[in-house]
Design an enzyme around this catalytic site. Sequence first.
Site, PDB file in Angstrom:
ATOM      1  N   HIS A  65       0.841  -1.192   0.000  1.00  0.00           N
ATOM      2  CA  HIS A  65       0.000   0.000   0.000  1.00  0.00           C
ATOM      3  C   HIS A  65       0.880   1.247   0.000  1.00  0.00           C
ATOM      4  CE1 HIS A  65      -2.672   2.994   2.270  1.00  0.00           C
ATOM      5  NE2 HIS A  65      -3.111   2.954   1.033  1.00  0.00           N
ATOM      6  N   CYS A  75       0.068   0.467   9.801  1.00  0.00           N
ATOM      7  CA  CYS A  75      -0.152   1.829   9.298  1.00  0.00           C
ATOM      8  C   CYS A  75      -1.584   2.040   8.804  1.00  0.00           C
ATOM      9  CB  CYS A  75       0.831   2.153   8.180  1.00  0.00           C
ATOM     10  SG  CYS A  75       2.543   2.186   8.741  1.00  0.00           S
ATOM     11  N   HIS A  76      -2.070   1.145   7.952  1.00  0.00           N
ATOM     12  CA  HIS A  76      -3.391   1.341   7.353  1.00  0.00           C
ATOM     13  C   HIS A  76      -4.262   0.092   7.367  1.00  0.00           C
ATOM     14  CE1 HIS A  76      -0.777   4.501   5.579  1.00  0.00           C
ATOM     15  NE2 HIS A  76      -1.770   5.234   6.040  1.00  0.00           N
ATOM     16  N   GLY A  77      -3.793  -0.969   8.033  1.00  0.00           N
ATOM     17  CA  GLY A  77      -4.639  -2.138   8.242  1.00  0.00           C
ATOM     18  C   GLY A  77      -4.647  -3.197   7.163  1.00  0.00           C
ATOM     19  N   PRO A 116      -6.136  -1.815   2.400  1.00  0.00           N
ATOM     20  CA  PRO A 116      -5.929  -1.078   1.154  1.00  0.00           C
ATOM     21  C   PRO A 116      -4.812  -1.570   0.240  1.00  0.00           C
ATOM     22  CG  PRO A 116      -4.970   0.132   2.970  1.00  0.00           C
ATOM     23  CD  PRO A 116      -5.659  -1.074   3.568  1.00  0.00           C
TER      24      PRO A 116
END
Length: 188
Positions: free
Chosen positions: A127, A146-148, A161
């Site tokens: 990502h 950080c963003h899953g 993502p």
Amino acid sequence: MLESQVAETTTHVAEPTRRDFLYIATGAAAAVGGATLVWPFVQSLAPDAATVAAGAPVEVDLTPIAEGQIVKVFWRGKLIFVRHRTADEIKAAEDVNVASLRDPQPDSARVKPDHAQWLIVYGNCTHLGCVPLGQQGEYHGWFCPCHGSVFDTSGRVRGGPAPINLPIPPYAFTSDTKIVIGQDEATA
């Protein structure tokens, strides 16, 4: 009269003038300044030792890596995960319906034949490049804090993502207990 004759016969040695000193000082400053400006340029033309060594293949001894353990190594300045998968992790990765994956790829395409227990992948989330945590997340593969993004035990993206699976670097087995990262099967 004798004194005047003696004075005429002696050679007159000129004392250095202020102008002479300025010429010498200016020349020395120009030489030092020129060297100071040119040396970094000349030095920048040669690669540093880290760059020269960074492209070289990295040999990894797999013997000390316990089953279920993930080891981090660096090749070309990139983080690489070397994972010694358990039989349960391999089975979980093989039993996935590949058609349900965002980036469909069977587990067999992500490991070398006869070496399914070893998964070698780049260690950055696809990502935004964060380093995912091993043996975390719903599928016990990797979880990116950080963003899953979630990856399974084969490094395939399963949620979040991240658009694609964790990439596989070029590597080759030189024996059952050694790999060389940065060298593929054709050049091994």
